[in-house]
Scaffold this active site. Structure first.
Site, short mmCIF file in Angstrom:
data_model
loop_
_atom_site.label_atom_id
_atom_site.label_comp_id
_atom_site.label_asym_id
_atom_site.label_seq_id
_atom_site.Cartn_x
_atom_site.Cartn_y
_atom_site.Cartn_z
N ILE A 85 -11.80 2.14 -18.98
CA ILE A 85 -12.91 1.98 -18.99
C ILE A 85 -13.54 3.39 -17.45
O ILE A 85 -13.78 3.11 -17.00
CB ILE A 85 -13.40 0.28 -17.94
CG1 ILE A 85 -12.38 -0.38 -16.98
CG2 ILE A 85 -13.55 -0.41 -19.08
CD1 ILE A 85 -12.71 -1.45 -16.52
N GLY A 86 -12.07 3.61 -17.02
CA GLY A 86 -12.17 4.42 -15.83
C GLY A 86 -10.82 5.43 -15.71
O GLY A 86 -9.71 5.01 -16.56
N GLY A 88 -8.78 8.74 -13.44
CA GLY A 88 -8.97 9.53 -12.55
C GLY A 88 -7.89 9.70 -11.88
O GLY A 88 -6.81 9.87 -12.67
N GLY A 89 -7.39 10.91 -10.95
CA GLY A 89 -6.05 11.67 -10.38
C GLY A 89 -5.24 10.41 -9.87
O GLY A 89 -4.42 10.69 -9.53
N MET A 90 -5.67 8.86 -9.43
CA MET A 90 -4.74 7.76 -9.23
C MET A 90 -3.92 7.11 -9.89
O MET A 90 -3.57 6.19 -10.56
CB MET A 90 -5.56 7.57 -7.54
CG MET A 90 -5.35 8.31 -6.89
SD MET A 90 -3.75 8.97 -5.51
CE MET A 90 -2.81 7.96 -5.17
N VAL A 93 -8.03 3.06 -15.78
CA VAL A 93 -7.91 1.89 -15.49
C VAL A 93 -8.87 1.32 -16.07
O VAL A 93 -9.71 1.77 -17.65
CB VAL A 93 -9.41 1.56 -14.70
CG1 VAL A 93 -9.67 0.17 -14.04
CG2 VAL A 93 -8.42 2.00 -13.15
N LYS A 108 -5.05 -0.83 -13.62
CA LYS A 108 -4.48 0.23 -12.93
C LYS A 108 -3.83 0.67 -13.34
O LYS A 108 -2.85 0.51 -12.88
CB LYS A 108 -5.26 0.33 -11.81
CG LYS A 108 -5.74 2.06 -11.40
CD LYS A 108 -5.98 2.36 -10.38
CE LYS A 108 -6.67 3.16 -9.68
NZ LYS A 108 -6.77 3.52 -8.38
N ASP A 214 -12.53 6.42 1.40
CA ASP A 214 -13.29 7.26 0.13
C ASP A 214 -13.92 6.63 -0.73
O ASP A 214 -14.53 5.73 -1.16
CB ASP A 214 -11.95 7.44 -1.58
CG ASP A 214 -12.54 8.55 -2.31
OD1 ASP A 214 -13.88 9.12 -2.14
OD2 ASP A 214 -12.39 8.44 -3.20
#
Length: 331
Positions: A85-86, A88-90, A93, A108, A214
């Site tokens: 569902i998601g 990013g750089g970290m 998810v 995550k 953030d």
């Protein structure tokens, strides 16, 4: 983020990494065009890579540092993967189902380059412990940490992949504030209802001496019942020291600018030490964007955006004529 979108993001990221600093911005301007969300995702991944280097780690190479994409039905401990569902750089998810407590969660998965470093794992463990103390209705809950192999059931015998590390998070159903703003500026009453809940979440975090760093529309979830949830404390900073006086786990190295350029305070953009005022700045940027449908600070590149943050005031003429004087003063 769909798998197709994630492939687009990673392709642009890897190509950007192959450019030197003199040509990278020009490439990103061309590759991302007017797609600000794509640019934000790639920038966040580049920042994560830079931050990893500051901790003495090898640069993050997503083609090798990430485990193979988890398929629907795979098990990580007691959590059954539903879908991505998601990303990013970290980390990536996934929507997952807790087969022990029978509830849906967000899982995550940390990149392998982070999970292989004991110091970084300790920081993530500390993040989960501290953020679990933020018991507030407007902050998404962290349930804990999960460590285990990703097991694909149905095989004979079941096939197990490498050990993965994950944060177990509250699953927030509904749109993000970024999705809502993409539909157009919010009516004043709706914007203020959302802003009030964001403010309460930040106040609760700051009372625990936690700075989000953030805050942006894509990190704000809007549940269908009207509840607002502040998400993703992945680059948060804890201002306090731990019991033995050492810096806490979420402290980061001075000189590394973490966050998203359009919502950074000037001191954050410089990579200087930040405090809760940086979150208050970002809150103002988010409120401005809700009311106008446009970012308070923007530019064709990250460098342009940061230059605007450092040298310009937002164009308050963009605010709706009905904006109350008190809200104008707040902004």
């Amino acid at each position: 983020m769909t798998p197709e979108r994630w492939r687009q993001v990673t392709e642009v990221f890897h190509t950007a990494r192959s450019h030197d600093t003199a040509t990278r911005a020009q490439y990103l301007d061309h590759a991302c065009g007017g797609d600000r969300a794509l640019r934000d995702e790639v920038d966040a991944m580049l920042v994560a890579q830079a931050e990893a280097g500051q901790f003495g780690e090898s640069p993050v190479n997503l083609s090798t540092s990430r485990m193979r994409r988890l398929e629907s039905g795979a098990m990580v401990g007691s959590y059954r993967i539903d879908r991505l569902i998601g990303a990013g750089g970290m980390g990536e998810v996934y929507r997952a189902h807790d087969t022990t407590l029978h509830r849906d969660v967000a899982l995550k998965i940390l990149p392998d380059a982070f999970a292989a470093d004991p110091d970084r794992l300790a920081r993530f463990a500390r993040e989960a412990q501290v953020l679990a103390s933020l018991n507030h209705p407007n902050i998404a809950v962290i349930y804990g940490l999960q460590r285990g192999a990703a097991v694909v059931e149905g095989a004979e015998p079941p096939s197990a992949g490498a050990t993965v590390h994950a944060l177990v998070l509250e699953l927030v159903e509904g749109l993000t504030l970024a999705d809502r703003i993409a539909q157009g500026p919010l009516p004043l009453d709706e914007a203020l209802r959302i802003a009030t809940q964001i403010g309460k979440a930040l106040e609760a975090a700051h009372e625990h001496r936690i700075i989000h760093r953030d805050l942006k529309p894509s990190n704000i979830g809007l549940r269908r019942d009207g509840t607002v949830k502040v998400l993703d404390f992945g680059v948060a900073k804890i201002c306090a020291a731990d019991d033995v006086g050492a810096p806490t786990a979420l402290s980061t190295v001075t000189g590394v600018a973490l966050g998203t350029a359009a919502y950074m305070s000037p001191e954050q953009a410089r990579g200087s030490e930040v405090d809760k005022r940086s979150d208050i700045w970002a809150f103002g940027c988010v409120l401005f964007e809700m009311l106008t449908g446009r970012r308070a600070f923007d530019g064709e590149s990250v460098a342009d955006t940061i230059a605007h943050v450092m040298s310009r005031e937002p164009d308050c003429q963009l605010l709706p004529p009905r904006t109350p004087p008190a809200i104008r003063a707040l902004l």
